[in-house]
Design a protein around this motif. Structure first.
Motif, PDB file in Angstrom:
ATOM      1  N   ILE A   1      60.433  -7.983  47.409  1.00 17.88           N
ATOM      2  CA  ILE A   1      60.666  -7.317  49.432  1.00 17.88           C
ATOM      3  C   ILE A   1      62.025  -7.021  49.004  1.00 17.88           C
ATOM      4  O   ILE A   1      62.392  -6.761  50.035  1.00 17.88           O
ATOM      5  CB  ILE A   1      60.363  -8.718  49.667  1.00 17.88           C
ATOM      6  N   GLN A   2      62.670  -7.531  48.810  1.00 20.93           N
ATOM      7  CA  GLN A   2      64.378  -7.100  49.076  1.00 20.93           C
ATOM      8  C   GLN A   2      64.572  -5.746  48.772  1.00 20.93           C
ATOM      9  O   GLN A   2      65.275  -5.302  49.434  1.00 20.93           O
ATOM     10  CB  GLN A   2      65.499  -8.175  48.259  1.00 20.93           C
ATOM     11  N   GLU A   3      64.102  -5.280  47.675  1.00 21.87           N
ATOM     12  CA  GLU A   3      64.072  -4.357  46.787  1.00 21.87           C
ATOM     13  C   GLU A   3      63.804  -3.451  47.927  1.00 21.87           C
ATOM     14  O   GLU A   3      63.855  -2.304  48.448  1.00 21.87           O
ATOM     15  CB  GLU A   3      63.691  -3.765  45.223  1.00 21.87           C
ATOM     16  N   TYR A   4      62.530  -3.616  48.640  1.00 22.20           N
ATOM     17  CA  TYR A   4      61.899  -2.508  49.662  1.00 22.20           C
ATOM     18  C   TYR A   4      62.905  -2.384  50.611  1.00 22.20           C
ATOM     19  O   TYR A   4      62.644  -1.132  51.627  1.00 22.20           O
ATOM     20  CB  TYR A   4      60.282  -3.096  49.392  1.00 22.20           C
ATOM     21  N   TYR A   5      63.091  -3.317  51.286  1.00 23.61           N
ATOM     22  CA  TYR A   5      64.166  -3.376  52.009  1.00 23.61           C
ATOM     23  C   TYR A   5      65.118  -2.795  52.368  1.00 23.61           C
ATOM     24  O   TYR A   5      65.646  -2.187  52.752  1.00 23.61           O
ATOM     25  CB  TYR A   5      64.391  -4.915  52.919  1.00 23.61           C
TER      26      TYR A   5
ATOM     27  N   LEU B   1      55.441 -21.531  39.922  1.00 22.93           N
ATOM     28  CA  LEU B   1      55.149 -21.071  40.882  1.00 22.93           C
ATOM     29  C   LEU B   1      57.138 -19.946  41.478  1.00 22.93           C
ATOM     30  O   LEU B   1      57.460 -19.119  42.681  1.00 22.93           O
ATOM     31  CB  LEU B   1      54.694 -22.211  41.654  1.00 22.93           C
ATOM     32  N   GLU B   2      57.544 -20.925  40.820  1.00 24.53           N
ATOM     33  CA  GLU B   2      59.610 -20.797  41.703  1.00 24.53           C
ATOM     34  C   GLU B   2      59.532 -19.226  41.413  1.00 24.53           C
ATOM     35  O   GLU B   2      59.788 -18.492  41.406  1.00 24.53           O
ATOM     36  CB  GLU B   2      60.279 -21.547  41.310  1.00 24.53           C
TER      37      GLU B   2
ATOM     38  N   GLU C   1      60.107 -16.190  43.366  1.00 23.48           N
ATOM     39  CA  GLU C   1      61.110 -15.173  43.167  1.00 23.48           C
ATOM     40  C   GLU C   1      61.194 -13.508  42.818  1.00 23.48           C
ATOM     41  O   GLU C   1      61.686 -12.942  43.201  1.00 23.48           O
ATOM     42  CB  GLU C   1      62.298 -15.746  41.784  1.00 23.48           C
ATOM     43  N   GLU C   2      59.942 -13.620  42.203  1.00 22.98           N
ATOM     44  CA  GLU C   2      59.989 -11.859  41.376  1.00 22.98           C
ATOM     45  C   GLU C   2      59.213 -11.726  42.882  1.00 22.98           C
ATOM     46  O   GLU C   2      59.916  -9.951  43.364  1.00 22.98           O
ATOM     47  CB  GLU C   2      58.568 -12.305  41.143  1.00 22.98           C
ATOM     48  N   LYS C   3      58.670 -12.155  43.835  1.00 25.51           N
ATOM     49  CA  LYS C   3      58.021 -11.501  45.132  1.00 25.51           C
ATOM     50  C   LYS C   3      59.062 -11.067  46.186  1.00 25.51           C
ATOM     51  O   LYS C   3      59.025 -10.365  47.178  1.00 25.51           O
ATOM     52  CB  LYS C   3      57.172 -12.297  45.864  1.00 25.51           C
ATOM     53  N   ALA C   4      60.170 -11.824  46.418  1.00 26.01           N
ATOM     54  CA  ALA C   4      61.124 -12.550  46.730  1.00 26.01           C
ATOM     55  C   ALA C   4      62.373 -11.413  46.886  1.00 26.01           C
ATOM     56  O   ALA C   4      62.288  -9.872  47.728  1.00 26.01           O
ATOM     57  CB  ALA C   4      62.098 -13.627  46.940  1.00 26.01           C
ATOM     58  N   GLN C   5      62.512 -10.586  45.099  1.00 25.84           N
ATOM     59  CA  GLN C   5      63.026  -9.672  44.683  1.00 25.84           C
ATOM     60  C   GLN C   5      62.553  -8.121  45.007  1.00 25.84           C
ATOM     61  O   GLN C   5      62.895  -7.491  45.740  1.00 25.84           O
ATOM     62  CB  GLN C   5      63.431  -9.282  43.104  1.00 25.84           C
TER      63      GLN C   5
ATOM     64  N   LEU D   1      57.095  -9.394  54.961  1.00 26.33           N
ATOM     65  CA  LEU D   1      57.316 -11.051  54.824  1.00 26.33           C
ATOM     66  C   LEU D   1      56.331 -11.900  55.130  1.00 26.33           C
ATOM     67  O   LEU D   1      55.684 -12.586  55.127  1.00 26.33           O
ATOM     68  CB  LEU D   1      58.206 -10.875  56.425  1.00 26.33           C
ATOM     69  N   SER D   2      55.711 -11.756  55.861  1.00 26.69           N
ATOM     70  CA  SER D   2      53.941 -12.219  56.217  1.00 26.69           C
ATOM     71  C   SER D   2      53.245 -12.659  55.479  1.00 26.69           C
ATOM     72  O   SER D   2      52.736 -13.532  55.165  1.00 26.69           O
ATOM     73  CB  SER D   2      53.437 -11.475  57.509  1.00 26.69           C
ATOM     74  N   ALA D   3      53.398 -11.560  54.793  1.00 28.31           N
ATOM     75  CA  ALA D   3      51.971 -11.025  53.778  1.00 28.31           C
ATOM     76  C   ALA D   3      52.535 -12.625  51.829  1.00 28.31           C
ATOM     77  O   ALA D   3      51.973 -13.113  51.705  1.00 28.31           O
ATOM     78  CB  ALA D   3      52.133 -10.554  53.097  1.00 28.31           C
ATOM     79  N   GLU D   4      53.527 -11.661  52.170  1.00 32.76           N
ATOM     80  CA  GLU D   4      54.457 -12.958  51.076  1.00 32.76           C
ATOM     81  C   GLU D   4      53.949 -14.558  51.493  1.00 32.76           C
ATOM     82  O   GLU D   4      54.364 -15.359  51.053  1.00 32.76           O
ATOM     83  CB  GLU D   4      56.285 -12.649  50.871  1.00 32.76           C
ATOM     84  N   ARG D   5      54.207 -14.882  52.620  1.00 32.05           N
ATOM     85  CA  ARG D   5      54.815 -15.915  53.524  1.00 32.05           C
ATOM     86  C   ARG D   5      53.148 -17.107  52.897  1.00 32.05           C
ATOM     87  O   ARG D   5      53.079 -17.809  53.159  1.00 32.05           O
ATOM     88  CB  ARG D   5      54.783 -15.659  54.521  1.00 32.05           C
ATOM     89  N   MET D   6      52.349 -15.770  53.449  1.00 35.12           N
ATOM     90  CA  MET D   6      50.584 -16.100  53.000  1.00 35.12           C
ATOM     91  C   MET D   6      50.414 -16.862  51.512  1.00 35.12           C
ATOM     92  O   MET D   6      50.557 -17.600  51.788  1.00 35.12           O
ATOM     93  CB  MET D   6      49.551 -14.930  53.495  1.00 35.12           C
ATOM     94  N   VAL D   7      50.987 -15.924  51.201  1.00 38.68           N
ATOM     95  CA  VAL D   7      50.831 -16.015  49.638  1.00 38.68           C
ATOM     96  C   VAL D   7      51.413 -17.580  49.228  1.00 38.68           C
ATOM     97  O   VAL D   7      50.783 -18.111  47.956  1.00 38.68           O
ATOM     98  CB  VAL D   7      51.403 -14.586  48.452  1.00 38.68           C
TER      99      VAL D   7
END
Length: 490
Positions: free
Chosen positions: A208-212, A197-198, A202-206, A114-120
């Motif tokens: 992250i959710q799949e990995y979680y 960008l959106e 969304e792709e990164k959030a998806q 989550l921290s890495a995705e926030r930085m990106v």
């Protein structure tokens, strides 16, 4: 001289033992009756005869020794079981610590992602902001250039002809169209950048959710597997422990029953009971019979009638008053009285008090019959020798008594230590024991009840048939439904 056979030698030895015991006891009694030197001589003779009796019976206390050894073995086994429980608890604590460490590691991995995705996302937002700023600067430059160009053209308008003015207007229109086109392109590029960008967000959030979700499912699967293993181990251990405890309880109950029977046998061999037919003695016998049916041994200390008509019976009982008091209802049922029997402890013995109306009830329903164990014939000495029969209470029909009269007693009844014999009429203890198991303890398995009360099992043939018939007789008397099978109940 030829020796008699072995069985006659054993019989002679037993006869000698009982003769020594009787002689010793007679000397002790004589020492209390005689006076002076005769009393001392009788007491010394009783002492030496007792020593000879112990010498002839070297295994008199063997049962006590065996009982102590059995109890010691049981205590050692209980200590071993407690050590095994402590070891298993330590293993369970180690498993819980391992699962906690794995859960903490998974949480740390998810927080790092989550921290890495926030930085990106922050970097992407900075790029968009920079692009917007560049577009704004270009727009300002174009506006400034347009203003300069308008100023120049206005200066030239004053000096040029109408043809030049028309050409200038056409040029201005062309420049305005180019400027508008450049503005549209900039707006379109900005919209495309925001959409990209959106979409990336969304792709990164998806992802992250799949990995979680995958990590969570794997963790839950591991937890369920460990929990199932733990439950299986716990159930197996509890079942094994319960079986061992039940086996030990059965052995302890058996040893206690054997000890109680031995004490009662010793009491019957050594104790003498008054042979008379007075009112107080008859009531004392009835009370002792009820207590003996509940495996409570007692010794007779005396009985007498008071001036007001009350009858006092004193017994020596090696149990507390709370242990004996629940059976006062049984004594009252045995005597068939309406007045409660009082109980008190005086001078180291338990004193039972029977009221006059209770004796009137007893004497109104007695019958003459030959006395059984502990109730011998009474001998009269007035102008000759005559044999009298004792007058004892008549046995009542226990199955005709309403359930409400003793239902409260069933809830506090203590189960007897010995099994019920399959002979004679159904006794009050037998009836109460069956109804307690069926109604109070909710044990409605006929095989278990017959095994518990009569020690009878389906493979015992006639013993099992008689036990089941007596059980059905009690249940039918109180309109209790039960299951009947043609084959042996399982």
């Amino acid at each position: 001289m030829k020796l008699p056979p072995i069985k006659w030698r054993k019989l002679l030895k037993e006869t000698l033992r009982y003769a020594l015991a009787t002689a010793s006891f007679g000397c002790v009694v004589a020492s209390k009756v005689l006076l002076g030197n005769a009393s001392v001589v009788a007491e010394i003779g009783g002492f030496f005869l007792g020593l000879i009796y112990l010498q002839v019976s070297p295994r008199f206390f063997q049962s006590w020794k065996n009982l102590n050894q059995s109890i010691q073995v049981l205590e050692e086994q209980v200590v071993g079981i407690e050590e095994l429980i402590s070891i298993r608890q330590a293993e369970l604590s180690l498993i819980e610590e391992t699962l906690g460490a794995q859960e903490e590691l998974s949480r740390q991995r998810i927080d790092a992602l989550l921290s890495a995705e926030r930085m990106v996302l922050s970097e992407r937002e900075a790029e968009v902001t920079a692009r917007e700023q560049a577009v704004s600067e270009d727009e300002d430059e174009l506006k400034a250039e347009l203003e300069n160009l308008k100023a120049q053209k206005l200066a030239e308008v004053a000096t040029f002809s109408d043809r030049q003015q028309i050409q200038f207007d056409q040029y201005c229109e062309q420049q305005n169209a180019e400027l508008a086109e450049r503005e549209r392109n900039l707006v379109q590029n900005e919209a495309n950048s925001i959409a990209q960008l959106e979409a990336l967000q969304e792709e990164k959030a998806q992802e992250i959710q799949e990995y979680y979700d995958a990590e969570k499912a794997q963790f839950e699967e591991v937890c369920n597997l460990r929990e199932a293993e733990f439950e299986k181990f716990k159930l197996d251990f509890l079942q094994s422990h319960h079986e061992k405890v039940e086996r030990f309880k059965g052995r302890i109950e058996q040893l206690e029953s054997e000890l109680q029977n031995a004490l009662m046998t010793i009491e019957q061999l050594q104790e003498t009971f008054p042979d008379d037919i007075e009112q107080s003695t008859i009531i004392a016998r009835a009370i002792r019979d009820v207590l003996r049916s509940q495996s409570i041994s007692s010794s007779y200390k005396g009985a007498y009638s008071h001036e007001d008509g009350r009858i006092f019976v004193r017994l020596r009982i090696d149990y507390s008053e709370a242990k004996v008091r629940p059976y006062l209802g049984l004594v009252q049922q045995r005597l068939g009285v309406s007045t409660k029997i009082a109980l008190a402890i005086t001078h180291g013995a338990m004193q039972f008090v029977v009221t006059p109306d209770a004796w009137a009830t007893i004497s109104g329903r007695v019958e003459e019959r030959t006395a059984s164990v502990g109730m011998g014939d009474a001998v009269g000495h007035s102008n000759g020798v005559a044999t009298a029969q004792y007058v004892t209470p008549k046995e009542i029909d226990v199955l005709s008594e309403p359930l409400e009269a003793f239902q409260t007693f069933l809830e506090t009844m203590n189960e007897p230590l010995n099994a019920i014999a399959l002979k004679g009429d159904i006794s009050t203890t037998e009836r109460n024991w069956i109804l307690k198991l069926w109604l109070v303890d909710k044990m409605q398995n006929q095989r278990h009840i017959c095994n518990r009360i009569y020690k009878a099992r389906p493979g015992d043939n006639q013993k099992w048939v008689k036990a089941r018939e007596r059980l059905h007789k009690v249940l039918d008397a109180y309109n209790i439904s039960y299951q009947v099978r043609s084959k042996v109940e399982v």
